[in-house]
Design a protein around this motif. Structure first.
Motif, short mmCIF file in Angstrom:
data_model
loop_
_atom_site.label_atom_id
_atom_site.label_comp_id
_atom_site.label_asym_id
_atom_site.label_seq_id
_atom_site.Cartn_x
_atom_site.Cartn_y
_atom_site.Cartn_z
N LEU A 1 -9.49 8.16 1.60
CA LEU A 1 -9.49 7.53 0.43
C LEU A 1 -9.55 5.96 0.74
CD1 LEU A 1 -6.28 9.30 -1.04
CD2 LEU A 1 -8.70 9.57 -1.76
N SER B 1 0.82 -1.24 0.07
CA SER B 1 0.00 0.14 0.00
C SER B 1 0.81 1.33 0.05
CB SER B 1 -1.01 0.08 1.28
OG SER B 1 -1.87 -0.99 0.96
N ALA C 1 -6.18 6.75 4.24
CA ALA C 1 -5.93 5.83 3.03
C ALA C 1 -6.09 4.50 3.73
CB ALA C 1 -4.60 6.20 2.67
N PHE D 1 -0.52 10.68 4.93
CA PHE D 1 -1.49 9.65 4.43
C PHE D 1 -1.36 8.65 5.43
CE2 PHE D 1 -1.05 12.27 0.66
CZ PHE D 1 -2.31 12.14 -0.09
N PHE E 1 -6.79 2.52 -4.37
CA PHE E 1 -6.76 3.88 -4.60
C PHE E 1 -7.33 4.31 -6.06
CE2 PHE E 1 -3.42 3.61 -1.73
CZ PHE E 1 -3.93 4.27 -0.55
N ASP F 1 -3.06 5.25 7.09
CA ASP F 1 -3.87 3.84 7.21
C ASP F 1 -4.68 4.03 8.54
OD1 ASP F 1 -4.88 1.56 6.72
OD2 ASP F 1 -3.17 0.27 7.10
N LEU G 1 0.97 3.93 -3.12
CA LEU G 1 0.64 5.47 -2.98
C LEU G 1 1.92 6.15 -3.40
CD1 LEU G 1 -1.60 7.43 -2.09
CD2 LEU G 1 -0.78 6.89 0.40
N LYS H 1 -8.68 2.18 -0.14
CA LYS H 1 -8.27 1.22 -1.15
C LYS H 1 -9.02 0.24 -1.83
CE LYS H 1 -4.34 1.17 2.30
NZ LYS H 1 -3.80 0.32 3.45
N LEU I 1 -7.90 10.54 -5.98
CA LEU I 1 -6.49 11.09 -5.25
C LEU I 1 -6.43 12.39 -5.99
CD1 LEU I 1 -4.05 10.91 -3.89
CD2 LEU I 1 -3.05 9.45 -5.79
#
Length: 132
Positions: A103, A16, A84, A55, A107, A57, A20, A105, A112
């Protein structure tokens, strides 16, 4: 915003983070200055690097993204947050923590792009002191 927004990525999954980073390299206004694979290392890196944007998680071991976001709000220079994540059900809580965007996943490149535009406007509004 001076030249580019300084971005950090915090996600426990390498794939991930790599995805990104790959998507963000197409934006001239974005410079990825660091990444972290856990909430703990993300906080430490944020203190050291002072990014404009993180960003972040949500589902990570030990400290999850929501806990990290709350801790980041205590910093002298609070970065803008973009969650994200693979989990759409945390969006309401994310916006209560003043996230710029959320956002999901995998993405979506158009989403974005909208996020980057929104960040550019916010950083421009924040003045030259925010992005260096």
């Amino acid at each position: 915003m001076k030249n580019r927004m300084r971005v950090m990525i915090v996600d426990d999954e390498r794939y991930s983070r790599d995805e990104l980073k790959h998507l963000l390299k197409d934006y001239k206004t974005v410079e990825v200055i660091g990444e972290a694979d856990s909430g703990e290392s993300g906080i430490a890196a944020a203190v050291q690097l002072q990014p404009d944007v993180i960003f972040l998680d949500i589902e990570m071991p030990k400290l999850n993204g929501m806990q990290v976001a709350k801790m980041l709000k205590e910093l002298k220079k609070v970065p803008f947050l973009v969650f994200a994540t693979a989990y759409p059900n945390f969006a309401a809580e994310a916006f209560r923590l003043e996230a710029v965007d959320y956002l999901v996943k995998p993405f979506d490149e158009e989403q974005l792009q909208e996020t980057i535009r929104r960040l550019e406007k916010l950083l421009l509004a924040a003045g030259n002191g925010q992005a260096e």
